[in-house]
Design an enzyme around this catalytic site. Structure first.
Site, mmCIF file in Angstrom:
data_model
loop_
_atom_site.group_PDB
_atom_site.id
_atom_site.type_symbol
_atom_site.label_atom_id
_atom_site.label_comp_id
_atom_site.label_asym_id
_atom_site.label_seq_id
_atom_site.Cartn_x
_atom_site.Cartn_y
_atom_site.Cartn_z
ATOM 1 N N TYR A 176 1.799 1.295 13.758
ATOM 2 C CA TYR A 176 2.554 2.163 13.050
ATOM 3 C C TYR A 176 2.497 3.486 13.239
ATOM 4 O O TYR A 176 1.352 4.013 13.178
ATOM 5 C CB TYR A 176 2.816 2.222 11.903
ATOM 6 C CG TYR A 176 1.736 1.116 11.245
ATOM 7 C CD1 TYR A 176 1.036 -0.140 10.899
ATOM 8 C CD2 TYR A 176 0.834 1.780 9.827
ATOM 9 C CE1 TYR A 176 -0.139 -0.714 10.289
ATOM 10 C CE2 TYR A 176 -0.359 1.617 9.100
ATOM 11 C CZ TYR A 176 -0.830 0.561 9.478
ATOM 12 O OH TYR A 176 -1.590 -0.194 9.194
ATOM 13 N N HIS A 220 0.691 -1.311 -0.300
ATOM 14 C CA HIS A 220 0.174 0.301 0.018
ATOM 15 C C HIS A 220 0.542 1.594 -0.340
ATOM 16 O O HIS A 220 2.064 1.402 0.727
ATOM 17 C CB HIS A 220 -0.322 -0.295 0.891
ATOM 18 C CG HIS A 220 -1.965 -0.848 0.822
ATOM 19 N ND1 HIS A 220 -2.479 -1.306 2.227
ATOM 20 C CD2 HIS A 220 -1.928 -2.127 0.367
ATOM 21 C CE1 HIS A 220 -3.362 -2.374 2.411
ATOM 22 N NE2 HIS A 220 -3.104 -2.985 1.219
ATOM 23 N N LYS A 247 6.169 5.312 7.071
ATOM 24 C CA LYS A 247 5.541 5.144 8.435
ATOM 25 C C LYS A 247 6.581 4.394 9.158
ATOM 26 O O LYS A 247 7.809 4.003 8.638
ATOM 27 C CB LYS A 247 4.877 3.501 8.157
ATOM 28 C CG LYS A 247 3.315 4.328 6.893
ATOM 29 C CD LYS A 247 2.810 3.021 6.291
ATOM 30 C CE LYS A 247 2.156 3.836 4.549
ATOM 31 N NZ LYS A 247 1.056 2.682 4.007
ATOM 32 N N ASP A 258 -6.917 -6.002 -1.741
ATOM 33 C CA ASP A 258 -5.252 -5.903 -2.224
ATOM 34 C C ASP A 258 -5.270 -7.443 -3.425
ATOM 35 O O ASP A 258 -4.512 -7.538 -4.049
ATOM 36 C CB ASP A 258 -4.636 -6.680 -1.239
ATOM 37 C CG ASP A 258 -4.507 -5.780 0.170
ATOM 38 O OD1 ASP A 258 -4.710 -4.393 -0.356
ATOM 39 O OD2 ASP A 258 -4.065 -5.989 1.062
HETATM 40 C C1 LIG Z 1 -5.437 2.667 6.224
HETATM 41 C C2 LIG Z 1 -6.640 3.287 7.148
HETATM 42 C C3 LIG Z 1 -8.200 2.261 6.641
HETATM 43 N N1 LIG Z 1 -9.028 2.831 7.402
HETATM 44 C C4 LIG Z 1 -10.937 1.675 7.326
HETATM 45 C C5 LIG Z 1 -10.706 1.446 6.126
HETATM 46 C C6 LIG Z 1 -11.112 0.321 5.601
HETATM 47 O O1 LIG Z 1 -12.542 0.357 6.597
HETATM 48 C C7 LIG Z 1 -10.545 -0.062 6.804
HETATM 49 C C8 LIG Z 1 -10.093 -1.317 6.797
HETATM 50 O O2 LIG Z 1 -8.636 -0.780 5.642
HETATM 51 P P1 LIG Z 1 -7.902 -1.452 4.813
HETATM 52 O O3 LIG Z 1 -8.800 -2.743 4.342
HETATM 53 O O4 LIG Z 1 -7.209 -0.624 3.811
HETATM 54 O O5 LIG Z 1 -6.027 -1.653 5.922
HETATM 55 P P2 LIG Z 1 -5.134 -2.384 6.029
HETATM 56 O O6 LIG Z 1 -5.155 -3.582 4.300
HETATM 57 O O7 LIG Z 1 -4.697 -2.951 7.095
HETATM 58 O O8 LIG Z 1 -4.290 -1.080 5.182
HETATM 59 C C9 LIG Z 1 -2.756 -1.002 5.743
HETATM 60 O O9 LIG Z 1 -1.977 -1.434 5.183
HETATM 61 C C10 LIG Z 1 -0.713 -1.480 5.503
HETATM 62 C C11 LIG Z 1 -0.166 -2.451 5.274
HETATM 63 C C12 LIG Z 1 -0.519 0.254 5.346
HETATM 64 O O10 LIG Z 1 1.032 0.510 4.982
HETATM 65 C C13 LIG Z 1 -1.563 0.694 6.342
HETATM 66 O O11 LIG Z 1 -1.199 1.994 5.713
HETATM 67 C C14 LIG Z 1 -2.994 0.095 5.548
HETATM 68 O O12 LIG Z 1 -3.064 0.464 4.215
HETATM 69 O O13 LIG Z 1 -10.444 0.450 7.923
HETATM 70 C C15 LIG Z 1 -8.998 3.992 8.711
HETATM 71 O O14 LIG Z 1 -10.799 4.320 9.040
HETATM 72 N N2 LIG Z 1 -8.201 4.682 8.378
HETATM 73 C C16 LIG Z 1 -7.161 4.698 7.476
HETATM 74 O O15 LIG Z 1 -5.779 4.973 7.640
#
Ligand SMILES: Cc1cn([C@H]2C[C@H](O)[C@@H](COP(=O)(O)OP(=O)(O)O[C@H]3O[C@@H](C)C(=O)[C@@H](O)[C@H]3O)O2)c(=O)[nH]c1=O
Length: 193
Positions: free
Chosen positions: A133, A63, A73, A168
């Protein structure tokens, strides 16, 4: 605090000092002053994230957030064990498309600093693994982007397919991807460390 360079200039492994005693340990997991005294001034962090992955072999990534909400990060593991990866996606960078990885665990207390301009992802190596993080910008879903995990030749150290989110699994490959980042020269701190 130990600061170790990695094979990707700009990406660093930080190992805070742990004070162990009969109760367990104490450590300062983040101190701007300690890092400054060691020659490392990181950008300001504005958001802390915390996620739990129930099963070993869960892969989140790769990401990034595009400018103007690009995120650096500082990543660590709160419980369990994971393999954390950064990939340089700055167009024109001498290390464009290259990756580095580091095992982060509750046991080893290591942290990985990943500047803006890099993809971030990780795979869990134990059930019930927590990742924590600090981020240098707020979540901005319109700037959210990803590259598929298996298009870069990363040795994730897993047998078979990982557990992925639908988002993903459907991400573009690195070849299909037009990066919004441009190389702007080496990071100032690399020369000081
Ligand atoms: C990343 C993020 C997601 N969310 C919400 C959106 C969604 O409904 C839920 C889950 O999001 P994701 O599926 O994108 O979560 P995830 O796959 O854990 O995404 C994370 O992966 C790692 C590798 C990173 O580096 C992060 O920056 C982020 O991208 O959480 C937030 O409210 N704030 C945030 O900062």
């Amino acid at each position: 605090m130990q600061i170790q360079k990695t094979s990707l200039p700009g990406v660093l492994v930080l190992v805070p000092r742990r004070f162990g005693d009969d109760r367990g340990f104490f450590c300062e997991s983040w101190s701007r002053k300690t890092l400054h005294d060691a020659g490392l001034d990181l950008p300001e962090f504005v958001q802390d994230n915390h996620s739990l992955s129930a099963a070993a072999g869960t892969l989140r990534g790769l990401h990034f957030q595009a400018p103007p909400h690009a995120q650096g990060k500082l990543v660590r593991c709160g419980r369990g064990r994971l393999f954390d990866v950064a990939v340089d996606i700055r167009k024109g960078s001498p290390t464009y498309g290259q990756w580095t990885g580091c095992e982060l665990s509750f046991e080893n207390g290591r942290q990985l600093w990943i500047p803006a301009g890099f993809l971030h992802g990780f795979v869990t190596r134990e059930p019930d693994t927590e990742i924590l993080y600090k981020c240098t910008d707020y979540y901005a879903p319109d700037c959210d982007g990803s590259v598929v995990w298996d298009s870069i030749g990363i040795d994730w150290g897993i047998a078979g397919r990982p557990i992925l989110s639908a988002k993903d699994a459907a991400a573009p490959s690195l070849n299909e991807f037009d990066s919004p980042f441009t190389y702007e020269g080496p990071f100032d701190y690399e020369a000081r460390l």
